[in-house]
Design a protein around this motif. Structure first.
Motif, PDB file in Angstrom:
ATOM      1  N   VAL A 134       0.848  -1.202   0.000  1.00 38.98           N
ATOM      2  CA  VAL A 134       0.000   0.000   0.000  1.00 38.98           C
ATOM      3  C   VAL A 134       0.878   1.244   0.000  1.00 38.98           C
ATOM      4  O   VAL A 134       1.955   1.259   0.591  1.00 38.98           O
ATOM      5  CB  VAL A 134      -0.978   0.043   1.208  1.00 38.98           C
ATOM      6  N   TRP A 135       0.407   2.267  -0.722  1.00 34.47           N
ATOM      7  CA  TRP A 135       1.123   3.534  -0.762  1.00 34.47           C
ATOM      8  C   TRP A 135       0.186   4.639  -1.189  1.00 34.47           C
ATOM      9  O   TRP A 135      -0.894   4.345  -1.706  1.00 34.47           O
ATOM     10  CB  TRP A 135       2.333   3.445  -1.707  1.00 34.47           C
ATOM     11  N   ASN A 136       0.572   5.875  -0.944  1.00 41.55           N
ATOM     12  CA  ASN A 136      -0.255   7.031  -1.291  1.00 41.55           C
ATOM     13  C   ASN A 136       0.403   7.939  -2.308  1.00 41.55           C
ATOM     14  O   ASN A 136      -0.226   8.849  -2.814  1.00 41.55           O
ATOM     15  CB  ASN A 136      -0.488   7.901  -0.041  1.00 41.55           C
ATOM     16  N   ASP A 137       1.691   7.734  -2.561  1.00 46.67           N
ATOM     17  CA  ASP A 137       2.485   8.684  -3.322  1.00 46.67           C
ATOM     18  C   ASP A 137       2.422   8.339  -4.818  1.00 46.67           C
ATOM     19  O   ASP A 137       2.964   7.332  -5.247  1.00 46.67           O
ATOM     20  CB  ASP A 137       3.934   8.584  -2.797  1.00 46.67           C
ATOM     21  N   PRO A 138       1.738   9.193  -5.657  1.00 46.73           N
ATOM     22  CA  PRO A 138       1.592   8.868  -7.080  1.00 46.73           C
ATOM     23  C   PRO A 138       2.936   8.712  -7.799  1.00 46.73           C
ATOM     24  O   PRO A 138       3.032   8.001  -8.779  1.00 46.73           O
ATOM     25  CB  PRO A 138       0.819  10.066  -7.650  1.00 46.73           C
ATOM     26  N   GLU A 139       3.990   9.348  -7.270  1.00 46.09           N
ATOM     27  CA  GLU A 139       5.310   9.256  -7.904  1.00 46.09           C
ATOM     28  C   GLU A 139       5.839   7.828  -7.974  1.00 46.09           C
ATOM     29  O   GLU A 139       6.689   7.526  -8.806  1.00 46.09           O
ATOM     30  CB  GLU A 139       6.331  10.081  -7.095  1.00 46.09           C
ATOM     31  N   ILE A 140       5.383   6.983  -7.072  1.00 48.93           N
ATOM     32  CA  ILE A 140       5.930   5.625  -7.083  1.00 48.93           C
ATOM     33  C   ILE A 140       4.964   4.596  -7.698  1.00 48.93           C
ATOM     34  O   ILE A 140       5.269   3.412  -7.720  1.00 48.93           O
ATOM     35  CB  ILE A 140       6.414   5.190  -5.674  1.00 48.93           C
ATOM     36  N   ASN A 141       3.829   5.060  -8.228  1.00 50.01           N
ATOM     37  CA  ASN A 141       2.900   4.118  -8.888  1.00 50.01           C
ATOM     38  C   ASN A 141       3.606   3.271  -9.935  1.00 50.01           C
ATOM     39  O   ASN A 141       3.488   2.042  -9.939  1.00 50.01           O
ATOM     40  CB  ASN A 141       1.773   4.873  -9.610  1.00 50.01           C
ATOM     41  N   LYS A 142       4.330   3.939 -10.831  1.00 50.61           N
ATOM     42  CA  LYS A 142       4.889   3.222 -11.971  1.00 50.61           C
ATOM     43  C   LYS A 142       6.033   2.293 -11.554  1.00 50.61           C
ATOM     44  O   LYS A 142       6.008   1.111 -11.919  1.00 50.61           O
ATOM     45  CB  LYS A 142       5.309   4.203 -13.066  1.00 50.61           C
ATOM     46  N   PRO A 143       7.016   2.787 -10.816  1.00 52.57           N
ATOM     47  CA  PRO A 143       8.079   1.836 -10.426  1.00 52.57           C
ATOM     48  C   PRO A 143       7.552   0.617  -9.659  1.00 52.57           C
ATOM     49  O   PRO A 143       8.023  -0.496  -9.883  1.00 52.57           O
ATOM     50  CB  PRO A 143       9.026   2.675  -9.552  1.00 52.57           C
ATOM     51  N   ILE A 144       6.557   0.811  -8.828  1.00 50.36           N
ATOM     52  CA  ILE A 144       6.069  -0.350  -8.063  1.00 50.36           C
ATOM     53  C   ILE A 144       5.291  -1.307  -8.960  1.00 50.36           C
ATOM     54  O   ILE A 144       5.537  -2.509  -8.959  1.00 50.36           O
ATOM     55  CB  ILE A 144       5.198   0.101  -6.878  1.00 50.36           C
ATOM     56  N   THR A 145       4.364  -0.764  -9.751  1.00 51.37           N
ATOM     57  CA  THR A 145       3.555  -1.677 -10.569  1.00 51.37           C
ATOM     58  C   THR A 145       4.428  -2.365 -11.626  1.00 51.37           C
ATOM     59  O   THR A 145       4.232  -3.548 -11.915  1.00 51.37           O
ATOM     60  CB  THR A 145       2.357  -0.957 -11.209  1.00 51.37           C
ATOM     61  N   ASP A 146       5.444  -1.673 -12.151  1.00 53.56           N
ATOM     62  CA  ASP A 146       6.350  -2.328 -13.112  1.00 53.56           C
ATOM     63  C   ASP A 146       7.177  -3.420 -12.437  1.00 53.56           C
ATOM     64  O   ASP A 146       7.476  -4.450 -13.041  1.00 53.56           O
ATOM     65  CB  ASP A 146       7.311  -1.315 -13.740  1.00 53.56           C
ATOM     66  N   ALA A 147       7.538  -3.182 -11.200  1.00 58.89           N
ATOM     67  CA  ALA A 147       8.356  -4.183 -10.502  1.00 58.89           C
ATOM     68  C   ALA A 147       7.533  -5.447 -10.254  1.00 58.89           C
ATOM     69  O   ALA A 147       8.062  -6.562 -10.279  1.00 58.89           O
ATOM     70  CB  ALA A 147       8.881  -3.620  -9.180  1.00 58.89           C
ATOM     71  N   ILE A 148       6.228  -5.271 -10.023  1.00 55.24           N
ATOM     72  CA  ILE A 148       5.387  -6.443  -9.766  1.00 55.24           C
ATOM     73  C   ILE A 148       5.107  -7.172 -11.078  1.00 55.24           C
ATOM     74  O   ILE A 148       5.344  -8.374 -11.180  1.00 55.24           O
ATOM     75  CB  ILE A 148       4.071  -6.015  -9.092  1.00 55.24           C
ATOM     76  N   PHE A 149       4.607  -6.415 -12.069  1.00 55.13           N
ATOM     77  CA  PHE A 149       4.315  -7.023 -13.371  1.00 55.13           C
ATOM     78  C   PHE A 149       4.966  -6.193 -14.441  1.00 55.13           C
ATOM     79  O   PHE A 149       4.704  -4.993 -14.509  1.00 55.13           O
ATOM     80  CB  PHE A 149       2.793  -7.089 -13.606  1.00 55.13           C
ATOM     81  N   PRO A 150       5.839  -6.742 -15.236  1.00 57.98           N
ATOM     82  CA  PRO A 150       6.135  -8.171 -15.398  1.00 57.98           C
ATOM     83  C   PRO A 150       7.349  -8.678 -14.617  1.00 57.98           C
ATOM     84  O   PRO A 150       7.671  -9.854 -14.727  1.00 57.98           O
ATOM     85  CB  PRO A 150       6.431  -8.242 -16.901  1.00 57.98           C
ATOM     86  N   ALA A 151       7.986  -7.816 -13.799  1.00 62.96           N
ATOM     87  CA  ALA A 151       9.294  -8.237 -13.267  1.00 62.96           C
ATOM     88  C   ALA A 151       9.199  -9.403 -12.277  1.00 62.96           C
ATOM     89  O   ALA A 151       9.952 -10.357 -12.366  1.00 62.96           O
ATOM     90  CB  ALA A 151       9.992  -7.045 -12.605  1.00 62.96           C
TER      91      ALA A 151
END
Ligand SMILES: *Cc1c(COP(=O)(O)O)cnc(C)c1O
Length: 244
Positions: free
Chosen positions: A66-83
């Protein structure tokens, strides 16, 4: 081996001086946080929190981020899928949904009782002569307590001996241990998540503390204590804090 909240506001102020962000690993505490029993990391300066769905949250094994900071949306979601992960395993998702629904209905009561039971267990063990970490601060604010068991042996041998009496605990390093003590640490960690789920309350923690001390002090053989533990456990057959 968290027993108490962290000074997150102060920690995030320090890391902010060099542009750092706090990542809070709430693996154990996820349920306690959701149930309002522990500090709320995202409101106290952490920008991201992870948790295990299978610890205090009491669901199927999986992870929650869980997080609130929009700046990290992309790095986190990319790390989960597909990485890191590709499929979402619908069997597990269904179990997680059921656990989450139960958590919304019963989580607050369940988590509050887990913490009360842990504090009662810490106090009962200390009264019976065991040295408990955090005794001066009320033993714990979580689901677990930690004993310094050096007076009776090392944490591994004691966990094994308690296991012979059907009492499941965990060896644990404690602050005075060195890294090389990893296999034979001085501590014993005991959690109350499961006994609480079975409907046990504070008075039952006294009984459990009696069993533990009976094993540690060799009052009877672990095999004999096991028979009493089995009898005691028989009274608690219903799973609580869940839908019928
Ligand atoms: C258990 C644990 C993990 C790992 O979580 P899993 O859900 O078992 O993968 C990470 N960090 C801490 C502090 C843990 O206790």
């Amino acid at each position: 081996m968290t027993l108490f909240p962290f000074p997150l506001k102060e920690m995030s102020a320090i890391v902010a001086e060099w542009g750092g962000k706090i990542f809070f690993d709430g693996a154990h505490q996820l349920g306690l946080i959701g149930g309002g029993q522990f500090q709320d990391p995202l409101r106290e300066g952490a920008v991201i929190m992870t948790g295990s769905a299978g610890k205090t949250f009491s669901g199927p094994q999986s992870g929650i981020i869980v997080w609130n900071d929009p700046e990290i949306n992309k790095p986190i979601t990319d790390a989960i899928f597909p990485a890191l992960a590709a499929t979402h395993q619908v069997n597990r998702v269904a179990a997680l949904a059921a656990a989450a629904a139960e958590f919304l209905a019963f989580g607050e009561d369940y988590m509050a009782q887990i913490v009360k039971n842990a504090q009662a267990l810490g106090s009962a063990l200390q009264e019976r002569g065991l040295t408990m970490l955090g005794a001066h601060k009320g033993f714990t604010r979580t689901h677990q307590v930690i004993a310094d068991v050096r007076a009776y042996g090392n944490g591994l041998d004691i966990a094994n001996k308690l296991g012979q009496a059907n009492i499941i605990t965990n060896k644990n390093l404690i602050p005075s241990d060195q890294p090389e003590n990893w296999d034979y640490p001085s501590g014993l960690r005991i959690g109350t998540t499961e006994v609480t789920r079975l409907g046990m309350k504070e008075k039952d923690m006294e009984t459990i503390a009696d069993f533990i001390l009976a094993v540690l002090e060799d009052k009877k053989s672990p095999e004999n204590i096991r028979k009493e533990v089995i009898e005691f456990r028989k009274q608690y057959q219903k799973i609580h804090y869940c839908f019928d």
